[in-house]
Scaffold this motif. Structure first.
Motif, PDB file in Angstrom:
ATOM      1  N   THR A 125      -0.607   2.125 -12.424  1.00  0.00           N
ATOM      2  CA  THR A 125       0.667   3.374 -12.546  1.00  0.00           C
ATOM      3  C   THR A 125       0.839   3.659 -13.840  1.00  0.00           C
ATOM      4  O   THR A 125       0.528   3.192 -14.879  1.00  0.00           O
ATOM      5  N   ASN A 164      -4.434   6.163  -9.332  1.00  0.00           N
ATOM      6  CA  ASN A 164      -3.623   6.410 -10.251  1.00  0.00           C
ATOM      7  C   ASN A 164      -2.217   6.976  -9.605  1.00  0.00           C
ATOM      8  O   ASN A 164      -2.102   7.860  -9.090  1.00  0.00           O
ATOM      9  N   LEU A 165      -0.965   6.006  -9.795  1.00  0.00           N
ATOM     10  CA  LEU A 165       0.092   6.420  -9.161  1.00  0.00           C
ATOM     11  C   LEU A 165       1.075   6.656 -10.403  1.00  0.00           C
ATOM     12  O   LEU A 165       1.370   5.826 -11.365  1.00  0.00           O
ATOM     13  N   ASP A 166       1.713   8.008 -10.334  1.00  0.00           N
ATOM     14  CA  ASP A 166       2.317   8.387 -11.508  1.00  0.00           C
ATOM     15  C   ASP A 166       3.378   9.494 -10.950  1.00  0.00           C
ATOM     16  O   ASP A 166       3.110  10.403 -10.170  1.00  0.00           O
ATOM     17  N   ILE A 216       7.037   4.394  -8.712  1.00  0.00           N
ATOM     18  CA  ILE A 216       6.687   3.196  -8.467  1.00  0.00           C
ATOM     19  C   ILE A 216       8.296   2.264  -7.885  1.00  0.00           C
ATOM     20  O   ILE A 216       8.071   1.235  -7.463  1.00  0.00           O
ATOM     21  N   VAL A 239       4.254   2.298  -2.287  1.00  0.00           N
ATOM     22  CA  VAL A 239       3.441   1.114  -3.070  1.00  0.00           C
ATOM     23  C   VAL A 239       2.595   0.468  -2.089  1.00  0.00           C
ATOM     24  O   VAL A 239       1.600   0.102  -2.053  1.00  0.00           O
ATOM     25  N   HIS A 297      -0.084  -2.164 -14.660  1.00  0.00           N
ATOM     26  CA  HIS A 297       1.263  -1.529 -14.597  1.00  0.00           C
ATOM     27  C   HIS A 297       1.582  -0.881 -15.775  1.00  0.00           C
ATOM     28  O   HIS A 297       2.247  -1.638 -16.799  1.00  0.00           O
ATOM     29  N   ALA A 353       3.531   2.311 -16.117  1.00  0.00           N
ATOM     30  CA  ALA A 353       4.689   3.115 -15.915  1.00  0.00           C
ATOM     31  C   ALA A 353       5.686   2.933 -16.247  1.00  0.00           C
ATOM     32  O   ALA A 353       6.191   1.506 -16.070  1.00  0.00           O
ATOM     33  N   LEU A 364       7.233  -3.308  -7.639  1.00  0.00           N
ATOM     34  CA  LEU A 364       5.894  -3.249  -7.678  1.00  0.00           C
ATOM     35  C   LEU A 364       5.477  -4.739  -7.626  1.00  0.00           C
ATOM     36  O   LEU A 364       4.257  -4.873  -6.802  1.00  0.00           O
TER      37      LEU A 364
END
Ligand code: NAD
Ligand code: DAU
Length: 358
Positions: A13, A38-40, A67, A73, A87, A89, A115
């Motif tokens: 993240t 990649n979660l952004d 997130i 998620v 994590h 983010a 998360l």
């Protein structure tokens, strides 16, 4: 004897930010079988250009999202058969947290809880085994040191800024998920990072940017506050080490054993830039402007990183002299990157920060 964990699919993240992008770029190169998702949310601090070298890599996927979005998620964890979460983010800048704490609580506390909860539900299904969750935290959760001593992993949390309070809240949730549910989480707490791709609101890139633009160099208070600086690449390597060999439920401090007073860093950056730009020594120092102190400004941070060194064998590889020199060269060669990220909303923020300060 513990065995090395070799993750196959890592959900990162905040991977478009300063440290997250450094981690992804290297982790994907150093681990030829791993996939990275990649979660952004791409806030002001997220920049996909930081990942341009890997954007077409078949083992990399970018997902724009929040997130705090539990459904997103949950679906990513299952869809990608994730076996590790790293994590990053967060809202990461102390001055911004003083101007507006609310977003820090939302992203850093609530985002971490979402998360954790979605990861816990997924972990309980045993789709993958083992599973690891890494909470990337900060030495700021320990509060401030006086002239002597170091933060160890046993130092009580005593956060002083809204930013550090929100990170401490998140750390306590991680601890609670491990203690209550046995959730396989590990927390890392790192000192101040510097290096390429850092947003120029943070001290080192702000100095470089302002020197190049002939703007004042704002030094808070008397400039005698102390930070312990670590190159971002060393932080990334430490995180990879913790992910693969760290023990669940543990906290690992990460630091450079490299304490500097702010004013000494300012002078160092001024002198190096004068030399690189063929200016007379002292030219950039004339831009130094002492301004009103940051409210609640922590005096000194210093990490005792003995645990990660003795138990996992990690130690910094960069000397500060080489790291800072290389960092300045990166900013000189990447002015386009700086110009892009400092246009628009950042200018308003900058004016708001420094207007009225003597
Ligand atoms: P950064 O501000 O450069 O990047 C943060 C990233 O998180 C950005 O890409 C942003 O778009 C993303 N993000 C923000 N809110 C989000 C949300 N709701 N959902 C998804 N993505 C979101 O931060 P950084 O300096 O790279 O720091 C990364 C982590 O490391 C943070 O958790 C920070 O607390 C921690 N840390 C930073 C330092 C340092 O010196 N910078 C030192 C120790 C620990
Ligand atoms: O210690 C780890 C933390 O380091 C991270 O958790 C944070 O995400 C990261 O932002 C950083 O926090 P700091 O507050 O220490 O970093 P910053 O670059 O904002 O400031 C470094 C020091 O320099 C601090 O003592 C304040 C001072 N400062 C900063 C700025 C931006 C100035 O004197 N002038 C400035 O203009």
């Amino acid at each position: 004897m513990s065995t090395t964990f070799n993750p196959q699919a890592v959900l990162v993240t905040g991977g478009a930010g300063f440290i997250g992008s450094n981690f992804i770029n290297h982790f994907i190169k150093d681990h030829p079988d791993v996939r990275v998702i990649n979660l952004d949310l791409l806030t002001y601090a997220g920049n996909l250009e930081n990942l341009s070298h890997i954007e077409n890599n078949a083992r990399y996927r970018f997902v724009k999202g929040d997130i705090c979005d539990a459904g997103l998620v949950a679906s990513l964890l299952e869809e990608e058969t994730i076996d590790a979460v790293v994590h990053f983010a967060a809202e990461s800048h102390v001055d911004r947290s003083i101007l507006g704490p609310e977003l820090f609580v939302r992203t850093n506390v609530l985002g971490t809880q979402v998360l954790l909860e979605e990861s816990r539900k997924y972990w309980l299904k045993k789709i993958v085994d083992p599973f690891r969750y890494i909470q990337v935290s900060t030495d700021e959760v320990y509060g401030s040191l006086g002239k002597n001593g170091f933060f160890t992993e046993e130092t009580p949390l005593a956060a002083n800024s809204p930013y550090s309070a929100s990170k401490a809240g998140a750390d306590l949730l991680v601890r609670a998920y491990h203690e209550t549910y046995g959730f396989p989480a590990i927390t890392t707490r790192c000192s101040n990072n510097y290096g390429p791709c850092q947003f120029p609101e943070k001290l080192v890139p702000l100095l470089i940017h302002n020197i190049l633009s002939g703007k004042p160099l704002p030094v808070y208070g008397d400039g005698k506050n102390i930070r312990d600086w670590l190159h971002v690449r060393d932080h990334s390597l430490a995180l990879a080490t913790v992910l693969k060999n760290g023990a669940t439920g543990e906290v690992y401090n990460i630091g450079g054993n490299n304490e500097w007073q702010n004013i000494d860093i300012v002078n160092l950056v001024c002198n190096l830039l004068d030399r690189k730009l063929d200016k007379a020594q002292g030219t950039s120092n004339s831009l130094i402007t002492f301004v009103k102190d940051r409210p609640g400004h922590d005096l000194r941070y210093a990490i005792d990183a003995a645990k990660i060194k003795c138990q996992l064998g990690w130690e910094p590889s960069y000397t500060f002299e080489n790291g800072i020199d290389e960092t300045i060269d990166w900013y000189l060669a990447n002015q386009e990157w700086v110009n892009k990220v400092t246009s628009g909303a950042y200018l308003d923020y900058y004016r708001n920060m420094y207007e009225g300060r003597e």
